[in-house]
Design a protein around this motif. Structure first.
Motif, mmCIF file in Angstrom:
data_model
loop_
_atom_site.group_PDB
_atom_site.id
_atom_site.type_symbol
_atom_site.label_atom_id
_atom_site.label_comp_id
_atom_site.label_asym_id
_atom_site.label_seq_id
_atom_site.Cartn_x
_atom_site.Cartn_y
_atom_site.Cartn_z
ATOM 1 N N THR A 143 0.798 -1.217 0.000
ATOM 2 C CA THR A 143 0.000 0.000 0.000
ATOM 3 C C THR A 143 0.838 1.277 0.000
ATOM 4 N N SER A 144 0.293 2.304 -0.661
ATOM 5 C CA SER A 144 0.861 3.647 -0.567
ATOM 6 C C SER A 144 -0.106 4.556 0.188
ATOM 7 N N ASN A 145 -1.149 3.971 0.734
ATOM 8 C CA ASN A 145 -2.246 4.689 1.387
ATOM 9 C C ASN A 145 -1.930 4.828 2.882
ATOM 10 N N LYS A 146 -1.811 6.092 3.342
ATOM 11 C CA LYS A 146 -1.265 6.322 4.674
ATOM 12 C C LYS A 146 -2.227 6.153 5.861
ATOM 13 N N PRO A 147 -3.491 6.639 5.777
ATOM 14 C CA PRO A 147 -4.334 6.593 6.977
ATOM 15 C C PRO A 147 -4.481 5.211 7.622
ATOM 16 N N PRO A 148 -4.587 4.122 6.856
ATOM 17 C CA PRO A 148 -4.700 2.826 7.541
ATOM 18 C C PRO A 148 -3.564 2.613 8.545
ATOM 19 N N LEU A 149 -2.342 3.014 8.171
ATOM 20 C CA LEU A 149 -1.199 2.816 9.060
ATOM 21 C C LEU A 149 -1.120 3.885 10.140
ATOM 22 N N ALA A 150 -1.482 5.121 9.777
ATOM 23 C CA ALA A 150 -1.376 6.219 10.739
ATOM 24 C C ALA A 150 -2.407 6.086 11.861
ATOM 25 N N GLY A 176 2.428 14.601 8.988
ATOM 26 C CA GLY A 176 2.099 13.988 10.277
ATOM 27 C C GLY A 176 1.800 12.497 10.144
ATOM 28 N N TYR A 177 1.040 12.125 9.124
ATOM 29 C CA TYR A 177 0.801 10.701 8.874
ATOM 30 C C TYR A 177 2.134 9.969 8.710
ATOM 31 N N LYS A 178 3.002 10.574 7.906
ATOM 32 C CA LYS A 178 4.282 9.914 7.614
ATOM 33 C C LYS A 178 5.148 9.805 8.868
ATOM 34 N N THR A 206 -0.661 6.409 17.224
ATOM 35 C CA THR A 206 -1.577 6.877 16.179
ATOM 36 C C THR A 206 -1.395 8.371 15.945
ATOM 37 N N PHE A 207 -1.892 8.809 14.810
ATOM 38 C CA PHE A 207 -1.788 10.215 14.417
ATOM 39 C C PHE A 207 -2.373 11.146 15.475
ATOM 40 N N ASP A 208 -3.398 10.664 16.202
ATOM 41 C CA ASP A 208 -4.039 11.501 17.230
ATOM 42 C C ASP A 208 -3.098 11.844 18.374
ATOM 43 N N GLU A 209 -2.026 11.078 18.507
ATOM 44 C CA GLU A 209 -1.128 11.272 19.650
ATOM 45 C C GLU A 209 0.042 12.189 19.343
ATOM 46 N N ASN A 252 7.359 10.576 21.195
ATOM 47 C CA ASN A 252 7.339 12.031 21.029
ATOM 48 C C ASN A 252 7.515 12.357 19.542
ATOM 49 N N VAL A 253 6.412 12.706 18.892
ATOM 50 C CA VAL A 253 6.456 13.023 17.465
ATOM 51 C C VAL A 253 5.885 14.411 17.251
ATOM 52 N N ARG A 254 6.636 15.251 16.540
ATOM 53 C CA ARG A 254 6.089 16.565 16.223
ATOM 54 C C ARG A 254 6.475 16.980 14.816
ATOM 55 N N VAL A 255 5.553 17.701 14.197
ATOM 56 C CA VAL A 255 5.783 18.228 12.854
ATOM 57 C C VAL A 255 5.577 19.722 12.941
ATOM 58 N N ALA A 256 6.551 20.495 12.481
ATOM 59 C CA ALA A 256 6.439 21.956 12.564
ATOM 60 C C ALA A 256 7.451 22.593 11.626
#
Lengths: 333, 333
Positions: free
Chosen positions: B121-128, B221-223, B236-239, B273-277
């Motif tokens: 898959t190249s589809n991100k949300p299932p994994l995120a 963020g998904y990535k 998960t992405f929510d975290e 600890n994941v952040r995107v900015a």
């Protein structure tokens, strides 16, 4: 929990670095991969220590570092005077690790495979001269033969080419694969002449007592040969063109520098065409310190850059141990 | 020669790029891997074409490009109106490829695994959002679930972390993972304001009609979430903390530039600890065009850099097809 029996050949700096990682990260391997490594045999040039119940790595390191050879360890362990070929036959193990410089190791690598053992190696000549035979044997027997640490230490350029990028056709690899020549050329950029730069490298433990393997481009040539085998097809070191850095002068290095360039020992790997020679480079190929770099050109992805440590003890152990884990996971399957 | 039956979901630009690679490199796959891919089903939003004997990919591409939808192809092929979940159950295939943007795809990914099919898959949300559940299911069933193209297109950062570097403990990843924001920020460096830069990106096909996924940092963020799952543990992405580039001004971009720096949308991935900015960066993180880059810090190897295409059709197909080959080779074992 699966126990994996390991037979280690070579207990110099790299061998002990591998042993240290196995000791210090024992819990990591157990928790992350469900694997427990049991080193049942260690060989250096003085002899082979063999204990089916598993060798105490902490003690082995102590003995080697205090007495210089494993054969001094006679009060607790049996020390055998096996040839590597005999050791591979006698000792029961799942994975053989070769971190020696034994140029004729390909023979006992083949024996190991024929005994049903996986092989992990950082030793280049077996691959640079006998790739086709060795990999053919491993494939016929369905056994892992892994050699990440032969090129760019633990920086996973072999894994990248061998197990990823599977849909791409590689067109060309440009790479700086020898950290010793990078050190010497960097010192020459600072005005130090060639001979003195070599002496400095030797004092720092970067170059060996006989520096010719690095300086003449042989080490980089072995690595370029291995890259060709993985990216294109089997070839041997005898078929490639190698020119070292012995003729590079401080003047040339400085002239390059004045143009914003650096001279580095560059490997160019194309289908049936491998050459190693000093080149003026800029951009990502102008590495410094112990970095190695490979720029991989392929049909779908375009340009891919991988850069990381190309020398060092922990850094080489990184590649050896990653392969050991990989071999162990495949043997479980 | 082994024939591998492929079920393809998604026949937009990426889906057709994958089909083109399978067509154009058919001989390469046959000769290098002994594998022949037979696409038995292709689905777009208009319907599912299904032909157990194998679909003519050249014609499928022609129909889609001339009529905009597969369901126009009624003279020669049956077109079914399956839901993806139904298609996964009905169609006999070895590997399911998902190059859609279906946000609820994780459900039919799970169904595919339960039907004994490998998933690429190249589809991100299932994994995120569902990494743990999906990978758990794949591992229990011993099936490949591969997702190289979800992060950095075909640049093999997932393979590098998931299947190499196995002895290292990752400490931190710093990465630029979204090419659209890099384009917008690069244009802002040239004085173009944010809104116009987005319009340009849309005209060039770099940004989507709704650019919010890129601009708000959701795509990155998904990535970053996926990288954390692979390098550390499921999350998960929510975290994670995400800040996009919507508030970055031309002034800020120029001020950075005057210090020799560039503002890029940077993902920082550390344990839990994941952040995107947006961050001021220099050196290897200051990428341009469609390059993505990841700088991986780990205990043994130190710093490892991998840089390559992070977007593009062929470049994304590179990752999808590499995974397809990998899945096929594992299914053979």
């Amino acid at each position: 929990m699966r126990e994996v029996k390991v037979q280690l050949f070579g207990f110099g700096n790299v061998g002990r670095a591998v042993a240290r990682v196995l000791l210090e990260k024992e819990r990591f391997f157990r928790e992350k991969y469900g694997v427990k490594f049991k080193v049942v045999s260690i060989a250096d040039t003085s002899g082979t220590v063999w204990l089916p119940e598993g060798i105490d790595l902490r003690e082995a390191i102590l003995v080697k570092e205090n007495f210089g050879k494993l054969s001094s360890w006679t009060n607790e362990y049996e020390v055998y005077s096996f040839s590597p070929a005999e050791a591979v036959k006698e000792v029961e193990a799942d994975v053989v690790i070769d971190v020696t410089n034994d140029r004729s190791a390909y023979e006992w690598h083949l024996s190991a495979l024929r005994e049903g053992k996986a092989v992990v190696t950082s030793n280049k000549p077996p691959l640079a001269f006998h790739y086709e035979e060795i990999i053919g044997e491993a494939e016929r027997r369905g056994l892992p033969y892994l050699f990440e640490a032969t090129v760019m230490a633990g920086t996973p350029v072999i894994g990248l080419l061998r197990e990823n990028l599977l849909g791409d056709s590689v067109k060309r690899i440009k790479a700086v694969l020898n950290a010793t020549t990078t050190f010497i050329l960097s010192r020459m950029e600072q005005g130090v002449d060639f001979e003195r730069a070599i002496e400095e490298a030797q004092k720092l433990g970067i170059a060996e007592r006989d520096p010719s393997g690095d300086v003449l481009g042989i080490d980089a040539g072995y690595k370029a040969t291995i890259l060709h085998c993985v990216a294109f097809k089997p070839i041997t070191f005898d078929e490639i063109a190698v020119k070292g850095i012995a003729e590079v002068t401080v003047d040339e290095v400085k002239r390059a520098l004045s143009k914003g360039k650096r001279i580095r020992l560059v490997a160019t790997v194309e289908d049936e065409n491998v050459r190693v020679a000093p080149e003026e480079v800029s951009g990502p190929l102008a590495v410094s310190s112990n970095e190695n770099v490979a720029l991989i050109e392929s049909d779908l992805l375009g340009e891919l850059l991988i850069k990381g440590a190309g020398a060092g003890l922990k850094e080489t152990a990184s590649g050896v141990v990653s392969d050991l884990v990989k071999a162990s996971l495949r043997l479980v399957e």
